[in-house]
Design a protein around this motif. Structure first.
Motif, PDB file in Angstrom:
ATOM      1  N   ASP A  62       2.327   6.669  -1.933  1.00 51.45           N
ATOM      2  CA  ASP A  62       1.071   5.976  -1.655  1.00 51.45           C
ATOM      3  C   ASP A  62       0.742   5.135  -2.887  1.00 51.45           C
ATOM      4  O   ASP A  62       0.301   5.659  -3.912  1.00 51.45           O
ATOM      5  N   ASP A  94       0.806  -1.218   0.000  1.00 57.76           N
ATOM      6  CA  ASP A  94       0.000   0.000   0.000  1.00 57.76           C
ATOM      7  C   ASP A  94       0.840   1.269   0.000  1.00 57.76           C
ATOM      8  O   ASP A  94       0.420   2.295  -0.511  1.00 57.76           O
ATOM      9  N   ARG A  95       2.006   1.212   0.615  1.00 59.72           N
ATOM     10  CA  ARG A  95       2.854   2.396   0.738  1.00 59.72           C
ATOM     11  C   ARG A  95       4.313   1.985   0.586  1.00 59.72           C
ATOM     12  O   ARG A  95       4.774   1.072   1.249  1.00 59.72           O
ATOM     13  N   LYS A 101       7.973   3.162   1.264  1.00 60.94           N
ATOM     14  CA  LYS A 101       8.718   4.122   2.077  1.00 60.94           C
ATOM     15  C   LYS A 101      10.120   3.555   2.290  1.00 60.94           C
ATOM     16  O   LYS A 101      10.290   2.508   2.908  1.00 60.94           O
ATOM     17  N   GLU A 140       8.556   8.442  -0.107  1.00 63.43           N
ATOM     18  CA  GLU A 140       7.343   7.783   0.356  1.00 63.43           C
ATOM     19  C   GLU A 140       6.279   7.957  -0.722  1.00 63.43           C
ATOM     20  O   GLU A 140       6.012   9.078  -1.158  1.00 63.43           O
TER      21      GLU A 140
END
Length: 44
Positions: A35, A22-23, A25, A33
């Protein structure tokens, strides 16, 4: 889904350092980062 690999200087081979759903980072080679749920969507 994004697979992240990093070059191991000792073995000179790439090693998996993470699987992001989902992310995304990471801090190497720089801080970023993202999304991933928004990637490819229109009207962001």
């Amino acid at each position: 889904m994004v697979y992240v690999y990093e070059l191991d200087p000792a073995t000179e081979c790439y090693a998996l350092t993470g699987i992001h759903h989902d992310r995304l980072k990471v801090s190497v080679p720089y801080d970023i980062e993202i999304d991933l749920t928004r990637v490819g969507r229109r009207g962001m």
